[in-house]
Design a protein around this motif. Structure first.
Motif, mmCIF file in Angstrom:
data_model
loop_
_atom_site.group_PDB
_atom_site.id
_atom_site.type_symbol
_atom_site.label_atom_id
_atom_site.label_comp_id
_atom_site.label_asym_id
_atom_site.label_seq_id
_atom_site.Cartn_x
_atom_site.Cartn_y
_atom_site.Cartn_z
ATOM 1 N N UNK A 69 35.884 35.804 47.932
ATOM 2 C CA UNK A 69 34.697 35.822 48.793
ATOM 3 C C UNK A 69 34.005 37.181 48.721
ATOM 4 N N UNK A 70 34.778 38.259 48.680
ATOM 5 C CA UNK A 70 34.190 39.600 48.566
ATOM 6 C C UNK A 70 33.334 39.698 47.305
ATOM 7 N N UNK A 71 33.867 39.258 46.180
ATOM 8 C CA UNK A 71 33.083 39.291 44.937
ATOM 9 C C UNK A 71 31.868 38.376 45.053
ATOM 10 N N UNK A 97 34.889 42.439 34.713
ATOM 11 C CA UNK A 97 35.683 43.320 35.575
ATOM 12 C C UNK A 97 36.300 42.522 36.722
ATOM 13 N N UNK A 98 35.560 41.534 37.233
ATOM 14 C CA UNK A 98 36.162 40.674 38.270
ATOM 15 C C UNK A 98 37.374 39.934 37.713
ATOM 16 N N UNK A 141 27.633 31.656 44.394
ATOM 17 C CA UNK A 141 28.268 32.939 44.074
ATOM 18 C C UNK A 141 29.776 32.886 44.306
ATOM 19 N N UNK A 142 30.199 32.261 45.388
ATOM 20 C CA UNK A 142 31.639 32.164 45.671
ATOM 21 C C UNK A 142 32.314 31.245 44.661
ATOM 22 N N UNK A 162 28.997 49.210 41.194
ATOM 23 C CA UNK A 162 29.182 48.100 42.137
ATOM 24 C C UNK A 162 30.503 47.391 41.840
ATOM 25 N N UNK A 163 30.759 47.120 40.566
ATOM 26 C CA UNK A 163 32.003 46.452 40.173
ATOM 27 C C UNK A 163 33.216 47.286 40.568
#
Length: 144
Positions: free
Chosen positions: A64-66, A110-111, A82-83, A7-8
């Motif tokens: 926003x995607x993350x 990773x983000x 989450x954002x 996912x990451x």
């Protein structure tokens, strides 16, 4: 753990696509406008402000995607949280007021690495444009 790393990786890949596409569009737009600005301080400064704004929009989109990824997979309680968590992680601010569940913690790292990577791309673009506009590293015949 492996599914979360996948996912990451997908989120990282999506962010790189967003950033590469956005920077490419930015360079195409600049190519049509930058030449008359060479050596003109205030119009060039305005152009740099526009570039900074454009890259900020790209970064916000990636945050926003993350964040959507965290919310969709229930790693955070809601989209707003989450954002916010994503923004703090992507920018490597790391307040520590929110934590991912134990099995998601490596995804957060990773983000952060993704944020560093694409911020470097933005910095490179900004420097390239700045150098071109102000002709850094070149000496014209008038300056000799």
């Amino acid at each position: 753990m492996l599914p979360k790393l996948l996912i990451a990786w997908c989120l990282l890949a999506f962010c790189v696509v967003i950033h590469a596409t956005g920077l490419t569009l930015g360079f195409r737009w600049l190519r049509r406008r930058a030449a008359p600005l060479i050596g003109r301080i205030w119009p060039a400064t305005w152009l740099l402000i526009l570039i900074a704004g454009w890259t900020l929009v790209l970064h916000l989109l990636e945050i926003v995607v993350w964040g959507v990824g965290y919310a969709c997979f229930d790693a955070m309680p809601d989209l707003t949280t989450a954002i916010y968590f994503s923004a703090v992680t992507y920018t490597t601010t790391g307040y520590g007021d929110l934590l991912l569940p134990q099995d998601w913690r490596l995804v957060g790292a990773i983000e952060a690495l993704t944020g560093i990577l694409v911020s470097g791309l933005s910095t490179g673009m900004f420097f390239a444009v700045f150098s071109k506009i102000f002709r850094l590293g070149t000496v014209t015949t008038e300056e000799k």
